[in-house]
Structure formats: C-alpha cells, structure tokens
Design an enzyme around this catalytic site. Structure first.
Site, PDB file in Angstrom:
ATOM      1  N   HIS A 146      -5.944   2.036  -4.370  1.00 23.51           N
ATOM      2  CA  HIS A 146      -4.922   1.521  -3.453  1.00 23.51           C
ATOM      3  C   HIS A 146      -4.496   0.116  -3.849  1.00 23.51           C
ATOM      4  CE1 HIS A 146      -7.902  -0.821  -0.645  1.00 23.51           C
ATOM      5  NE2 HIS A 146      -8.373  -0.747  -1.856  1.00 23.51           N
ATOM      6  N   HIS A 175      -2.658   1.252   6.813  1.00 26.15           N
ATOM      7  CA  HIS A 175      -3.045   1.177   5.399  1.00 26.15           C
ATOM      8  C   HIS A 175      -3.240   2.582   4.845  1.00 26.15           C
ATOM      9  CE1 HIS A 175      -4.375  -0.894   1.815  1.00 26.15           C
ATOM     10  NE2 HIS A 175      -5.343  -0.010   1.701  1.00 26.15           N
ATOM     11  N   CYS A 230       0.816  -1.225   0.000  1.00 20.85           N
ATOM     12  CA  CYS A 230       0.000   0.000   0.000  1.00 20.85           C
ATOM     13  C   CYS A 230       0.847   1.270   0.000  1.00 20.85           C
ATOM     14  CB  CYS A 230      -0.978  -0.014   1.175  1.00 20.85           C
ATOM     15  SG  CYS A 230      -0.239   0.121   2.817  1.00 20.85           S
TER      16      CYS A 230
END
Length: 343
Positions: free
Chosen positions: A318, A306, A258
């Site tokens: 993402h 994240h 990420c």
C-alpha cells in the site's frame, strides 16, 4: 489637633527596587512553568505525527470523493448545456417552419388564427390558448404540439442545468475547505517534527528508510497461485511502484495516495475502479480475512479511509502515509475491516 499631612511617597529608588523584584519573580515563575511542561519525547512526537497523518489521509479520501463528484458534475453540466443549445436550435427551426406556413396562407388568402396567435407579441401565451381554436389544420396542430413539448423540455433542462451548476459551485467550495483541512494537518505534523532535535529527526528518517528498504527486499509473500489473472496483473503493477512516494490526491504514475495506487494498478489490468477507498470498498465481493487472495483489496479502519492490496502471507502492499513510499507491511499494523475481490 490631628495632623492632616499627606503620607510620604516611596522614593524613586524604592519603586525601582520593588518593580525589579516583581519582574524577577515573574521570570522565576515563568521558568518554573516551563519546567512543569517538559518537551515531548521523540516517541510522543512520532505518535502525534502518525495520528495527524492518519487524520489527513481520512480527509484526503473525502477530498478525492469531492474531486470525483466535481468532475462528474462538470461533465453533466456540459452535456446539459449542449443539449439545451441543440434544443433551442430545433425550436427555432420549428418556429421558422410555422412562420413559413403563415406566409403561404397569407399568399393564398389569409393567416390561420392559430398562427396569428403564435406570431403575436406574446408568442408563448398561444400555447395555452391554441388548443381551443377549431380553425387549426391537423398539420398546424401537430407543429404547435411539438413546439409546446420542446419548450417544456427545454425549460426542464435549463432548470436541471441551473441546479447542477449550484451543486458544482458548492462542491468546489467543499473542495477548498477539505484541501485547507489536509494542509493544516500536514503543516502541524511538520511543525511537530521540526520541534525535535536534528539528531532525533535523522533517526526517524533512518527508521523510515529502513522500513522502505525492508519492504522491497525481505518480505516473504508465499505463493500467489490463488490470485485471479486480473488481480495478479494489478498486484504486479503495484509492485512495480514500490518506493514511490505518498502524495495526497495523487493517482500516479510517479506518486500515489492509498486509493490512487489501487485504482491505478487495477487500471493497468484493464479494470476501472472508483476513486475513493470508500467507493472501492463496494466495487466487488466482500471476503473475510481467511479468504484473502493476492490482489484482493484490503479495507482498513471503521470509516474505510485506507485501502491496499493483499500481497500474501499476511502482508499488504500500500501507499501508507506522507513521508513513506509504497511498501509492504503486516496486515496487523492497521485495523482490518474486510477484503474486496474484484471480479
């Protein structure tokens, strides 16, 4: 008179019969126990796998942080070692210069006592004693003072290098532990998936593929006119990687985790971001959900493990998790914390 006969032992046939019956009963109990623990459903397995992937991603960001620290420490240690080597060369030159003074004095009638002390079998001891000698010339006194200062600086640098080498060794051990933690979680996730039937695994894979395809073709992002030039460029770079696989620790250009995606995309826009999601969370101005503009970073989960791009119209772009490609998802799919606007 009472009989003292030994009790009659059961026959071999009877013993075999009893053992067989016992074994049969044990098998029956085992079968009942197995029936009491029904096999996990596809939904239950998916939930457990998703949780393991989430945990693995959190561990990945910690790994990324340790990896980044390792790189910085290696650079710092190298610089210190180079500095110590150069400093030692300078010190040797200074001592040679003082030795030349001694040679000249000897030729003209004697060696200054301070220089004799310096050239003794214990040259370091002269530093504490030399200041008490009245016979030193101003030039010699200045040379001795410079040598003393240089020695102290070198001692400090050597100690600093030794401390950083220990820190580097500890960081490398930490990296190994975090890598094992990630691999264990991913291995457990694979084992859970393998416990499903081939048909259920195929259905999950098809579901994942549909989500990736939908991400690329049917997402309404609205207008991105509010994005800054750099944010728009970073988001455009990330869009070019839709479908690229999630790989823990990867920073592109063919696979990403990420924070690897966000740092790589902003690098294409000429902006250098820290490596981890937690560090990127502090790399710009925090904005609320209602203030988000395309290209802003979006932080999820309480531990900030994240990160993705806000893409517009309630969508984030993402790298979600192992087994999934870079894609769009609703911002509501994860616990939103705040946005980060990169200046």
């Amino acid at each position: 008179m009472a009989s003292h006969r030994r009790p009659k032992q059961p026959s071999r046939t009877r013993r075999v019969t009893v053992l067989t019956a016992t074994a049969a009963a044990a098998v029956a109990l085992t079968a009942q126990g197995a029936q009491a623990e029904p096999k996990a459903s596809k939904k239950e397995v998916k939930e457990k796998v998703d949780k393991l992937y989430e945990d693995a991603e959190g561990a990945t960001e910690k790994y990324n942080g340790a990896k980044d620290k390792q790189k910085k420490l290696e650079k710092e240690v190298g610089n210190l070692q180079d500095s110590v080597a150069r400093g030692q060369d300078d010190l040797n030159d200074m001592r040679n210069g003082l030795g030349s003074m001694a040679t000249a004095q000897y030729r003209t009638g004697g060696v200054d006592p301070s220089v004799q002390l310096f050239l003794s079998s214990d040259p370091d001891s002269y530093l504490d004693k030399a200041s008490t000698l009245d016979q030193m010339s101003s030039k010699q006194a200045e040379a001795l003072k410079k040598i003393q200062t240089k020695q102290r600086n070198l001692a400090q640098q050597r100690q600093e290098a030794a401390d950083k080498l220990k820190d580097l060794d500890d960081t490398r051990k930490e990296l190994g532990e975090k890598k094992q933690d990630i691999q264990k979680k991913l291995s457990k996730a694979r084992s859970l998936l393998n416990s499903l039937t081939a048909d259920d695994r195929a259905k999950l894979a098809a579901q994942q593929a549909r989500a990736d395809r939908a991400s690329a073709s049917r997402v309404d992002l609205g207008s991105d006119a509010s994005a800054s030039q750099r944010a728009a460029a970073a988001l455009s770079a990330a869009k070019s990687k839709i479908g690229s696989p999630y790989v823990w620790g990867a920073t592109g250009p063919s696979s990403f985790d990420c924070s690897g995606l966000t740092s790589w995309a902003y690098q294409q826009a000429g902006v250098s971001l820290p490596r981890t999601s937690q560090a990127q969370a502090g790399a710009g101005t925090h904005v609320g959900r209602g203030q988000l503009a395309p290209g802003d970073l979006v932080i999820f989960y309480g531990d900030q493990h994240h990160i993705g791009f806000y893409a517009g119209n309630g969508q984030v772009l993402h790298a979600p998790k192992p087994g999934a490609g870079v894609r769009y998802e609703s911002i509501n799919n994860m616990p939103f914390q705040f946005g980060v606007r990169i200046g």
